[in-house]
Design a protein around this motif. Sequence first.
Motif, PDB file in Angstrom:
ATOM      1  N   ASN A  42       9.246  35.939 -22.956  1.00 29.71           N
ATOM      2  CA  ASN A  42       8.198  34.926 -22.800  1.00 29.71           C
ATOM      3  C   ASN A  42       8.258  34.241 -21.434  1.00 29.71           C
ATOM      4  N   THR A  43       8.907  34.905 -20.473  1.00 31.06           N
ATOM      5  CA  THR A  43       9.016  34.356 -19.123  1.00 31.06           C
ATOM      6  C   THR A  43       8.679  35.442 -18.113  1.00 31.06           C
ATOM      7  N   ASN A  44       8.452  35.028 -16.884  1.00 36.83           N
ATOM      8  CA  ASN A  44       8.209  35.988 -15.809  1.00 36.83           C
ATOM      9  C   ASN A  44       9.529  36.578 -15.346  1.00 36.83           C
ATOM     10  N   ARG A  45       9.477  37.784 -14.809  1.00 35.78           N
ATOM     11  CA  ARG A  45      10.680  38.462 -14.313  1.00 35.78           C
ATOM     12  C   ARG A  45      11.199  37.714 -13.082  1.00 35.78           C
ATOM     13  N   PRO A  46      12.504  37.410 -13.064  1.00 34.17           N
ATOM     14  CA  PRO A  46      13.080  36.728 -11.907  1.00 34.17           C
ATOM     15  C   PRO A  46      12.949  37.587 -10.643  1.00 34.17           C
ATOM     16  N   GLY A  47      12.979  36.922  -9.509  1.00 35.68           N
ATOM     17  CA  GLY A  47      12.830  37.605  -8.228  1.00 35.68           C
ATOM     18  C   GLY A  47      14.050  38.415  -7.842  1.00 35.68           C
ATOM     19  N   ARG A  54      17.744  38.811 -13.238  1.00 43.31           N
ATOM     20  CA  ARG A  54      16.791  39.922 -13.329  1.00 43.31           C
ATOM     21  C   ARG A  54      17.310  40.999 -14.281  1.00 43.31           C
ATOM     22  N   TRP A  57      16.942  39.741 -17.805  1.00 43.13           N
ATOM     23  CA  TRP A  57      15.532  39.789 -18.205  1.00 43.13           C
ATOM     24  C   TRP A  57      15.150  41.222 -18.553  1.00 43.13           C
ATOM     25  N   ASP A  58      15.582  42.180 -17.711  1.00 38.88           N
ATOM     26  CA  ASP A  58      15.277  43.595 -17.960  1.00 38.88           C
ATOM     27  C   ASP A  58      15.864  44.068 -19.289  1.00 38.88           C
ATOM     28  N   LYS A  61      13.686  42.697 -21.970  1.00 42.97           N
ATOM     29  CA  LYS A  61      12.398  43.409 -21.954  1.00 42.97           C
ATOM     30  C   LYS A  61      12.532  44.800 -22.595  1.00 42.97           C
ATOM     31  N   GLU A  64      11.882  44.712 -26.263  1.00 41.27           N
ATOM     32  CA  GLU A  64      10.642  44.043 -26.656  1.00 41.27           C
ATOM     33  C   GLU A  64       9.930  44.840 -27.739  1.00 41.27           C
TER      34      GLU A  64
END
Length: 91
Positions: A42-47, A54, A57-58, A61, A64
Amino acid sequence: MALEEEFKEYAEKAKSLPPATKDADKLVLYGLFKQSTLGSVNTNRPGMFSPTERAKWDAWKAVEGKSKEEAMTEYIAKVKQLMEGASTAAA
């Protein structure tokens, strides 16, 4: 034992996995834990300047779409596998 209770028990056990546990395995656990507790990403992928965040997050994802119960079951199985591997390596 109910699935949620077993999940909480293994979440505690995961905290005592040996330091030699591979980062890839820790990321799998992280993704399954987040999917179990929060649902899909529910968040954007970190830079690219935050490689650790990152990777986490991956990992989230990657799982998911799994149901809460499916993610919990896989999390428990992965912790059991890592605990067995750690006890075999220690022997």
